[in-house]
Design an enzyme around this catalytic site. Structure first.
Site, PDB file in Angstrom:
ATOM      1  N   GLY A  91      11.771 -88.303  56.812  1.00 27.46           N
ATOM      2  CA  GLY A  91      11.589 -87.642  55.519  1.00 27.46           C
ATOM      3  C   GLY A  91      11.008 -86.248  55.666  1.00 27.46           C
ATOM      4  O   GLY A  91      11.409 -85.312  54.970  1.00 27.46           O
ATOM      5  N   THR A  92      10.050 -86.087  56.552  1.00 28.54           N
ATOM      6  CA  THR A  92       9.398 -84.785  56.718  1.00 28.54           C
ATOM      7  C   THR A  92      10.408 -83.727  57.152  1.00 28.54           C
ATOM      8  O   THR A  92      10.448 -82.617  56.597  1.00 28.54           O
ATOM      9  CB  THR A  92       8.253 -84.884  57.746  1.00 28.54           C
ATOM     10  OG1 THR A  92       7.322 -85.864  57.273  1.00 28.54           O
ATOM     11  CG2 THR A  92       7.548 -83.561  57.943  1.00 28.54           C
ATOM     12  N   ASN A 172       4.583 -91.157  45.937  1.00 30.93           N
ATOM     13  CA  ASN A 172       4.097 -92.095  46.957  1.00 30.93           C
ATOM     14  C   ASN A 172       2.678 -92.588  46.707  1.00 30.93           C
ATOM     15  O   ASN A 172       2.238 -93.535  47.335  1.00 30.93           O
ATOM     16  CB  ASN A 172       4.160 -91.444  48.342  1.00 30.93           C
ATOM     17  CG  ASN A 172       3.549 -90.068  48.362  1.00 30.93           C
ATOM     18  OD1 ASN A 172       3.970 -89.183  47.628  1.00 30.93           O
ATOM     19  ND2 ASN A 172       2.550 -89.877  49.205  1.00 30.93           N
ATOM     20  N   GLN A 200      10.403 -92.378  48.574  1.00 29.20           N
ATOM     21  CA  GLN A 200       9.823 -93.614  48.022  1.00 29.20           C
ATOM     22  C   GLN A 200      10.758 -94.301  47.039  1.00 29.20           C
ATOM     23  O   GLN A 200      10.598 -95.491  46.754  1.00 29.20           O
ATOM     24  CB  GLN A 200       8.477 -93.316  47.346  1.00 29.20           C
ATOM     25  CG  GLN A 200       7.376 -92.868  48.291  1.00 29.20           C
ATOM     26  CD  GLN A 200       6.848 -93.992  49.173  1.00 29.20           C
ATOM     27  OE1 GLN A 200       7.005 -95.180  48.885  1.00 29.20           O
ATOM     28  NE2 GLN A 200       6.196 -93.616  50.263  1.00 29.20           N
ATOM     29  N   SER A 220      13.956 -91.441  54.124  1.00 25.43           N
ATOM     30  CA  SER A 220      13.336 -91.900  55.367  1.00 25.43           C
ATOM     31  C   SER A 220      13.595 -93.393  55.512  1.00 25.43           C
ATOM     32  O   SER A 220      13.384 -94.155  54.558  1.00 25.43           O
ATOM     33  CB  SER A 220      11.833 -91.629  55.296  1.00 25.43           C
ATOM     34  OG  SER A 220      11.211 -92.110  56.447  1.00 25.43           O
ATOM     35  N   HIS A 222      12.201 -95.672  57.599  1.00 23.50           N
ATOM     36  CA  HIS A 222      11.122 -96.641  57.870  1.00 23.50           C
ATOM     37  C   HIS A 222      10.468 -97.152  56.592  1.00 23.50           C
ATOM     38  O   HIS A 222       9.674 -98.090  56.632  1.00 23.50           O
ATOM     39  CB  HIS A 222      10.087 -96.071  58.854  1.00 23.50           C
ATOM     40  CG  HIS A 222       9.161 -95.016  58.317  1.00 23.50           C
ATOM     41  ND1 HIS A 222       7.934 -95.340  57.799  1.00 23.50           N
ATOM     42  CD2 HIS A 222       9.266 -93.671  58.260  1.00 23.50           C
ATOM     43  CE1 HIS A 222       7.311 -94.217  57.435  1.00 23.50           C
ATOM     44  NE2 HIS A 222       8.106 -93.188  57.704  1.00 23.50           N
ATOM     45  N   THR A 258      21.361 -84.023  70.107  1.00 25.84           N
ATOM     46  CA  THR A 258      22.184 -85.220  70.330  1.00 25.84           C
ATOM     47  C   THR A 258      21.781 -86.310  69.345  1.00 25.84           C
ATOM     48  O   THR A 258      20.594 -86.619  69.209  1.00 25.84           O
ATOM     49  CB  THR A 258      22.001 -85.715  71.785  1.00 25.84           C
ATOM     50  OG1 THR A 258      22.362 -84.638  72.651  1.00 25.84           O
ATOM     51  CG2 THR A 258      22.860 -86.931  72.069  1.00 25.84           C
ATOM     52  N   CYS A 350      -8.109 -88.408  52.867  1.00 24.64           N
ATOM     53  CA  CYS A 350      -9.232 -88.670  53.757  1.00 24.64           C
ATOM     54  C   CYS A 350      -8.758 -89.153  55.124  1.00 24.64           C
ATOM     55  O   CYS A 350      -9.440 -88.978  56.113  1.00 24.64           O
ATOM     56  CB  CYS A 350     -10.214 -89.667  53.144  1.00 24.64           C
ATOM     57  SG  CYS A 350      -9.544 -91.312  52.968  1.00 24.64           S
TER      58      CYS A 350
HETATM   59  N1  PLP Z   1       7.997 -87.890  51.316  1.00 25.60           N
HETATM   60  C1  PLP Z   1       7.356 -88.944  50.778  1.00 25.60           C
HETATM   61  C2  PLP Z   1       7.331 -89.102  49.288  1.00 25.60           C
HETATM   62  C3  PLP Z   1       6.718 -89.873  51.595  1.00 25.60           C
HETATM   63  O1  PLP Z   1       6.074 -90.898  51.050  1.00 25.60           O
HETATM   64  C4  PLP Z   1       6.769 -89.678  53.003  1.00 25.60           C
HETATM   65  C5  PLP Z   1       6.067 -90.603  53.899  1.00 25.60           C
HETATM   66  O2  PLP Z   1       5.032 -91.158  53.574  1.00 25.60           O
HETATM   67  C6  PLP Z   1       7.472 -88.576  53.505  1.00 25.60           C
HETATM   68  C7  PLP Z   1       8.071 -87.696  52.637  1.00 25.60           C
HETATM   69  C8  PLP Z   1       7.579 -88.328  54.979  1.00 25.60           C
HETATM   70  O3  PLP Z   1       8.506 -89.213  55.563  1.00 25.60           O
HETATM   71  P1  PLP Z   1       8.470 -89.481  57.142  1.00 25.60           P
HETATM   72  O4  PLP Z   1       7.314 -90.367  57.402  1.00 25.60           O
HETATM   73  O5  PLP Z   1       9.778 -90.174  57.431  1.00 25.60           O
HETATM   74  O6  PLP Z   1       8.397 -88.171  57.804  1.00 25.60           O
END
Ligand code: PLP
Length: 400
Positions: A91-92, A172, A200, A220, A222, A258, A350
């Protein structure tokens, strides 16, 4: 093996995930790998896998497996064409690529206006902060106290210079679900492109991307019982984009490197499972959520909901409960609950060693002192009524 994993209460786990801690209630952070996803992925993890970009027979086999996964993902997400699906590391990366890649593709070199919601994940806020450092004007759009952003709120933030709007599908921390279809339409009416962080929302909210009308979206795997380190970037055909990962030109030149064929296969498998069981699982989670909310509110008048998912269920995820507890700090509650085997999270930064309260709670207008006492409990496939009741039994001692 951790002491949590060896307790007899592992019986509470609904479907067998052998190494899940006893009372895992942090599914918004990550989910356990579904054994069926592992099964679908195993052939691509064991034995030799060629590079899908190689021209020889083994390479073509790997390429075919990758493209089959891309077709599957396209279908599950309701995209128009598999070429709109780009595999990433999570996701990031997808958020960063969307924000930065779309803005880098602007023809005019002049500074532009970008709108992001004030409740975005840091994976959107940080690239937005960089855009601002580059001279672009960034508006951080606050939702109402209910966590929702209306089309009118967005319309009044748009200017003739607005080039990009990024608003997350589901939050999230407190689970607010935005009306992405209407928000994307407002952005388009003002000549701006629209990205949504759908990390999410995946597996919980309807995901017909073509109908939603977004130009870019981030996912994402996971978070939906797949492996970590696998993500998807959806780029609607024609979305202007400059790759942020130049190199060998893989993924049609949009994301070099790759490809992770096993990860792509896992994504396709996890998505099918998430989409097939979505309505039934949402209904099950919703009833667990209500049970938990009512139990928490009955425990102490110091417990307050950040948003109330019971009021308009369609506007909130069924698996996230975010509370604040007057006179208690998040960290203390988390550690006390952890010592009893309950794994939950704080809706605050935190964990990163910061003394700042959650930017999401602050954006909702919750006082900073109150925000320091937040707790996020998130439910998933292995959560049962017994898990909720056990948590409610343990909770009073964590806020004493
Ligand atoms: N965006 C949201 C709303 C998320 O909750 C998260 C992960 O907690 C991310 C992005 C980031 O995803 P990733 O952990 O796959 O980089």
């Amino acid at each position: 093996m951790s002491p949590l994993q060896s307790t007899p209460s592992a019986k509470l786990v609904r479907t067998p995930v052998s190494d899940l801690p006893r009372y895992y209630l942090d599914y918004a952070a990550t989910t356990p790998l579904d054994p069926r996803v592992l099964e679908a992925t195993t052939p691509y993890l064991t034995g030799f896998q060629a590079n899908p970009n190689s021209l020889h027979t083994s390479g073509r086999e790997a390429f075919n497996a990758l493209e089959e996964a891309r077709h599957g993902v396209c279908e599950s997400l309701g995209a128009h064409d598999p070429s709109e699906v780009i595999f990433t590391s999570g996701g990031t990366e997808s958020d960063n690529a969307s924000i930065t890649g779309i803005m880098a593709a602007r023809k005019s070199g002049k500074p532009a206006h970008v709108i992001v919601s004030a409740i975005e994940h840091h994976a959107v806020l940080e690239p937005a902060r960089r855009l601002s450092a580059m001279g672009h004007k960034v508006t951080y759009l606050k939702p109402g106290r209910d966590g929702l952003i209306t089309p009118e709120m967005l319309a009044s933030a748009c200017t003739p210079d607005t080039a990009l709007v990024s608003i997350m599908y589901a939050n999230n921390e407190m689970g607010a679900v935005q009306n992405i279809h209407d928000l994307a339409a407002v952005a388009h009416e003002h000549g701006a492109l629209f990205h949504t962080d759908a990390v999410q929302a995946l597996g919980k909210c309807p995901m017909g991307l073509e109908e939603l009308g977004v130009d870019a979206a981030s996912f994402s795997i996971h978070k939906i019982y797949g492996p970590k380190g696998v993500g998807i970037l959806y780029l609607r055909r024609g979305t202007p984009f400059v790759t942020q990962m130049p190199g060998g030109g893989q993924e049609s030149g949009l994301r070099s490197g790759t490809q992770n064929v096993a990860g792509a296969k896992a994504a396709a498998a996890a998505l099918v499972l998430a989409e097939n069981g979505r309505d039934a699982e949402n209904a099950r989670l919703r009833s667990l959520q209500t049970r938990l909310v009512e139990g928490l509110l009955a425990t102490s008048s110091r417990v307050r909901l950040v948003v109330d998912p019971r009021e308009h269920p369609d506007h909130y995820l069924p698996n996230i409960i975010d509370i604040t507890v007057d006179g208690c700090e998040s960290e203390t509650m988390i550690l006390r609950l952890d010592s009893k085997g309950f794994e939950v999270a704080a809706a605050s930064a935190c964990s990163a060693g910061s003394l700042e309260p959650s930017h999401v709670l602050v954006a909702l207008g919750i006082p900073r002192d109150t925000a320091f006492g937040s707790l996020r409990i998130s439910l998933g496939r292995q959560t049962t009524e017994q898990t909720i009741d056990a948590f409610l039994d343990a909770f009073p001692s964590a806020i004493r």
